[in-house]
Structure formats: C-alpha cells, structure tokens
Scaffold this motif. Structure first.
Motif, PDB file in Angstrom:
ATOM      1  N   SER A 128       0.911  -1.176  -0.034  1.00  0.00           N
ATOM      2  CA  SER A 128       0.107   0.077  -0.012  1.00  0.00           C
ATOM      3  C   SER A 128       0.892   1.263  -0.128  1.00  0.00           C
ATOM      4  O   SER A 128       1.083   2.113   1.074  1.00  0.00           O
ATOM      5  CB  SER A 128      -0.834   0.018   1.283  1.00  0.00           C
ATOM      6  N   ALA A 129       1.510   1.465  -1.011  1.00  0.00           N
ATOM      7  CA  ALA A 129       2.466   2.778  -1.313  1.00  0.00           C
ATOM      8  C   ALA A 129       1.560   3.968  -1.522  1.00  0.00           C
ATOM      9  O   ALA A 129       0.469   4.014  -1.945  1.00  0.00           O
ATOM     10  CB  ALA A 129       3.217   2.287  -2.647  1.00  0.00           C
ATOM     11  N   PRO A 130       2.085   4.999  -0.892  1.00  0.00           N
ATOM     12  CA  PRO A 130       1.532   6.377  -0.944  1.00  0.00           C
ATOM     13  C   PRO A 130       0.962   6.529  -2.475  1.00  0.00           C
ATOM     14  O   PRO A 130       1.715   6.235  -3.531  1.00  0.00           O
ATOM     15  CB  PRO A 130       2.393   7.376  -0.475  1.00  0.00           C
ATOM     16  N   PRO A 131      -0.090   7.442  -2.873  1.00  0.00           N
ATOM     17  CA  PRO A 131      -0.439   7.458  -4.241  1.00  0.00           C
ATOM     18  C   PRO A 131       0.513   8.094  -5.080  1.00  0.00           C
ATOM     19  O   PRO A 131       0.834   7.737  -6.289  1.00  0.00           O
ATOM     20  CB  PRO A 131      -1.881   8.169  -3.990  1.00  0.00           C
ATOM     21  N   ALA A 132       1.268   8.943  -4.579  1.00  0.00           N
ATOM     22  CA  ALA A 132       2.130   9.890  -5.148  1.00  0.00           C
ATOM     23  C   ALA A 132       3.606   8.851  -5.694  1.00  0.00           C
ATOM     24  O   ALA A 132       3.798   9.065  -6.698  1.00  0.00           O
ATOM     25  CB  ALA A 132       2.945  10.796  -4.435  1.00  0.00           C
ATOM     26  N   ASP A 133       3.834   8.015  -4.783  1.00  0.00           N
ATOM     27  CA  ASP A 133       4.876   6.996  -5.145  1.00  0.00           C
ATOM     28  C   ASP A 133       4.459   6.266  -6.176  1.00  0.00           C
ATOM     29  O   ASP A 133       5.097   5.895  -7.129  1.00  0.00           O
ATOM     30  CB  ASP A 133       5.327   6.148  -3.921  1.00  0.00           C
ATOM     31  N   ARG A 134       3.151   5.730  -6.242  1.00  0.00           N
ATOM     32  CA  ARG A 134       2.630   4.902  -7.151  1.00  0.00           C
ATOM     33  C   ARG A 134       2.507   5.723  -8.624  1.00  0.00           C
ATOM     34  O   ARG A 134       3.058   4.932  -9.499  1.00  0.00           O
ATOM     35  CB  ARG A 134       1.100   4.515  -6.844  1.00  0.00           C
ATOM     36  N   ILE A 135       2.252   6.681  -8.367  1.00  0.00           N
ATOM     37  CA  ILE A 135       2.158   7.665  -9.942  1.00  0.00           C
ATOM     38  C   ILE A 135       3.631   7.766 -10.371  1.00  0.00           C
ATOM     39  O   ILE A 135       3.957   7.461 -11.632  1.00  0.00           O
ATOM     40  CB  ILE A 135       1.617   9.121  -9.435  1.00  0.00           C
ATOM     41  N   LEU A 136       4.721   8.094  -9.569  1.00  0.00           N
ATOM     42  CA  LEU A 136       6.177   8.300 -10.228  1.00  0.00           C
ATOM     43  C   LEU A 136       6.624   6.811 -10.403  1.00  0.00           C
ATOM     44  O   LEU A 136       7.225   6.870 -11.611  1.00  0.00           O
ATOM     45  CB  LEU A 136       7.000   8.651  -8.844  1.00  0.00           C
ATOM     46  N   ALA A 137       6.137   5.844  -9.848  1.00  0.00           N
ATOM     47  CA  ALA A 137       6.572   4.427 -10.247  1.00  0.00           C
ATOM     48  C   ALA A 137       6.254   4.036 -11.465  1.00  0.00           C
ATOM     49  O   ALA A 137       6.632   3.550 -12.443  1.00  0.00           O
ATOM     50  CB  ALA A 137       6.569   3.329  -9.004  1.00  0.00           C
ATOM     51  N   ALA A 138       4.848   4.334 -11.698  1.00  0.00           N
ATOM     52  CA  ALA A 138       4.203   3.767 -12.737  1.00  0.00           C
ATOM     53  C   ALA A 138       4.810   4.626 -14.068  1.00  0.00           C
ATOM     54  O   ALA A 138       4.937   4.185 -15.013  1.00  0.00           O
ATOM     55  CB  ALA A 138       2.648   4.118 -12.866  1.00  0.00           C
ATOM     56  N   LEU A 139       4.951   5.914 -13.746  1.00  0.00           N
ATOM     57  CA  LEU A 139       5.453   6.682 -14.966  1.00  0.00           C
ATOM     58  C   LEU A 139       6.803   6.185 -15.333  1.00  0.00           C
ATOM     59  O   LEU A 139       7.317   6.130 -16.403  1.00  0.00           O
ATOM     60  CB  LEU A 139       5.525   8.096 -14.830  1.00  0.00           C
TER      61      LEU A 139
END
Length: 202
Positions: A128-139
C-alpha cells in the motif's frame, strides 16, 4: 493506452505554444492534476491526490527531464528537441532518476487472460504505497518499457520549424509528428526557396 505510449505522452507535455515559444502543460500543479486525471487508469491512480502537492509536482517534472534527456540520447545521431537541447541532464543522472522512481513501489506479476486475447503478464504494485509513489513508479516503469521496447528505434524529434515534440514514426514516409507540422515545414521551405531566388537574381 500502452505503458510505452504513456512515457511518450509525458515527454510531450513540453510542446510548441503556437506563437513561436514553448509551452509546458505541467508548469503548475493544476496542469499536472488534469494530466493525471486523464490517465488515471494506466497510472493506477484513481485514488490519487485531487491536486498534486509541490513534492509530487516537482518529482514528476524531474522525471520528465530525465525521460527527455534519454530520448535525446535515443534519437542520435539526429538532433534532440530544441526545447531543452541546451539543458539536458547528464545521462548518468537521467538514468539514476528513472531507476530511483521505478524502485519506489515493488511490483508483483499477475497473469491476465481476456476473452479473445492471448494471456499476458502485468506487473501490479505490491503493498500500500502512497499514491504519489505509485504515480511516479508507474511513469518511470512506462519509460523503462518504452526505452527497452520496439518503439525506441522509431523515436524521432520533430524537425518542423519551432516544434519541440518527440514522436514515434508510425509509417515509413512519416517525417513530422503531425500533419500541421508537415505543412509548416513545407511552407518554411517554400519561403526559403523564394528568398534564395530573390537574393540570387541579377
């Protein structure tokens, strides 16, 4: 939208403004919010922040700078986009940023098999990573997919006057990112030929 195309879309948030200058779609957090909302599904960020905070805004722009620097390397020996040719990151720094962002969220492989399609493995965020980390990692992972995929060999910087976009050459005769850039390039060539004709006249 494929993950690889998502990386290209991040890169072309720097574009010609229509008046001879350069526009940045992510210049403000509000612009990033709109851009993320339009790509919520491939980014897996439907629960992301309504308005990105300054840290996420800065991080996405820094990741974009890394992607554009690596795109500039990929199009060699052709010229890079003129928007940032004078301020590209050193390649080691660009790679470091990209890899660090991709590592923010661990992933697990998951097999999917849609009706009428072959089975495919997708990597999903673990935990359950923070949403900001998920966005950066996905990009970042989208950029990794692009830089290691078949589209890389087709990547070009648009040579039209004032255009600063990168594009994937979809067919053998394609020279510009859009038909309007092709028209602008042809008009510029026509004017140049007429000017040369006038200056060369007796």
């Amino acid at each position: 939208m494929t993950a690889a195309r998502l990386a290209l879309e991040l890169a072309v948030t720097v574009r010609h403004d229509g008046h001879g200058g350069v526009a940045d779609d992510l210049a403000e957090p509000e612009g990033l919010a709109v851009w993320l909302r339009e790509r919520a599904a491939p980014l897996d960020c439907t629960a992301g922040p309504r308005l990105p905070d300054e840290a996420l805004h800065t991080a996405v722009r820094e990741l974009r700078a890394a992607v554009r620097s690596l795109f500039a390397r990929a199009v060699r020996p052709g010229p890079p986009s003129s928007a940032d040719a004078h301020r590209l990151l050193p390649e080691e720094e660009a790679l470091r940023r990209l890899n660090a962002a991709a590592a923010l969220v661990p992933t697990v492989p998951r097999l999917g098999w849609e009706p009428g399609a072959p089975p495919a493995v997708r990597h999903h965020p673990a935990g359950s990573a923070p949403p900001a980390d998920r966005i950066l990692a996905a990009l970042a992972r989208a950029a990794l997919d692009f830089l290691t995929g078949p589209d890389l060999a087709l990547l070009r910087a648009c040579p039209a006057p004032r255009c600063v976009r990168y594009f994937v050459k979809d067919h053998a005769r394609q020279e510009w990112c859009t038909p309007s850039c092709g028209n602008r390039a042809r008009v510029a060539r026509h004017h140049e030929r007429r000017k040369e004709g006038r200056t060369g006249a007796p």
